[in-house]
Design an enzyme around this catalytic site. Structure first.
Site, mmCIF file in Angstrom:
data_model
loop_
_atom_site.group_PDB
_atom_site.id
_atom_site.type_symbol
_atom_site.label_atom_id
_atom_site.label_comp_id
_atom_site.label_asym_id
_atom_site.label_seq_id
_atom_site.Cartn_x
_atom_site.Cartn_y
_atom_site.Cartn_z
ATOM 1 N N ASP A 23 43.451 35.068 36.966
ATOM 2 C CA ASP A 23 42.650 36.585 36.776
ATOM 3 C C ASP A 23 41.201 36.483 38.018
ATOM 4 O O ASP A 23 41.030 37.330 38.699
ATOM 5 C CB ASP A 23 41.672 35.584 35.310
ATOM 6 N N ARG B 216 40.711 55.030 39.764
ATOM 7 C CA ARG B 216 40.147 53.933 39.295
ATOM 8 C C ARG B 216 40.512 52.475 39.463
ATOM 9 O O ARG B 216 40.537 51.787 38.882
ATOM 10 C CB ARG B 216 38.742 53.782 38.372
ATOM 11 N N LYS B 217 42.314 53.258 38.887
ATOM 12 C CA LYS B 217 42.858 51.961 38.575
ATOM 13 C C LYS B 217 43.510 51.332 39.823
ATOM 14 O O LYS B 217 43.959 52.006 40.515
ATOM 15 C CB LYS B 217 43.872 52.547 37.159
#
Length: 159
Positions: A86, A131-132
């Site tokens: 992450d 936005r990805k």
């Protein structure tokens, strides 16, 4: 005679050197204090992380999984591996110029990771559309692949 419970045990020295062609990367200066969970204690017994960038500006890391990341006996907990993925995959997007939050993280575990092992994480931004931002990464040591990750990041409006 000192009692083992009260004895001052200093953490082991860990070599997190990168490849000769890698350039040290100051991740906290890019995103601030938000890196506290994984890379916030560079001398502790949980994680130790040092980030680098290569000539193509891809993010790499050397990571030590200390005894406080334990899960199955003698091995890192899957949640510890996912936490590293992450942080590092999100940071790869930030390092590529995309201020993001992680929208979805998929981690595929390939082998159990022994505790007190230094591994390499390599990551790269695969695509950016609207936005990805998609980032892929893998955690390995030599020929052993411990985990692969795919991260869908969403850019932060106004940043």
């Amino acid at each position: 005679m000192a009692n083992a419970a009260t004895e001052d045990v200093s953490p082991p020295s860990v070599d997190l050197s990168g490849e000769a062609s890698w350039i040290p990367f100051d991740a906290p200066s890019l995103v601030g204090e938000s890196l506290r969970f994984v890379s916030g204690d560079p001398a502790g017994n949980r994680f130790r992380v040092r980030y680098y960038r290569d000539g193509e500006k891809h993010l790499h890391a050397r990571i030590w999984f200390g005894p406080e990341t334990g899960g199955p006996p003698g091995h890192a907990h899957g949640g510890a591996v996912a936490a590293v993925m992450d942080e590092a995959l999100g940071l790869a997007a930030w390092a590529a110029g995309y201020p993001i939050v992680v929208g979805n993280l998929n981690v595929s575990f390939r082998a159990m990771l022994p505790l007190e092992t230094v591994v390499t994480l390599e990551s790269r931004v695969i695509s950016a559309e609207g936005r990805k931002v998609m980032v892929h990464g893998r955690l390995f040591r030599g020929e052993t692949l411990f985990a692969e990750g795919e991260c869908l990041c969403i850019t932060i409006p106004g940043r």
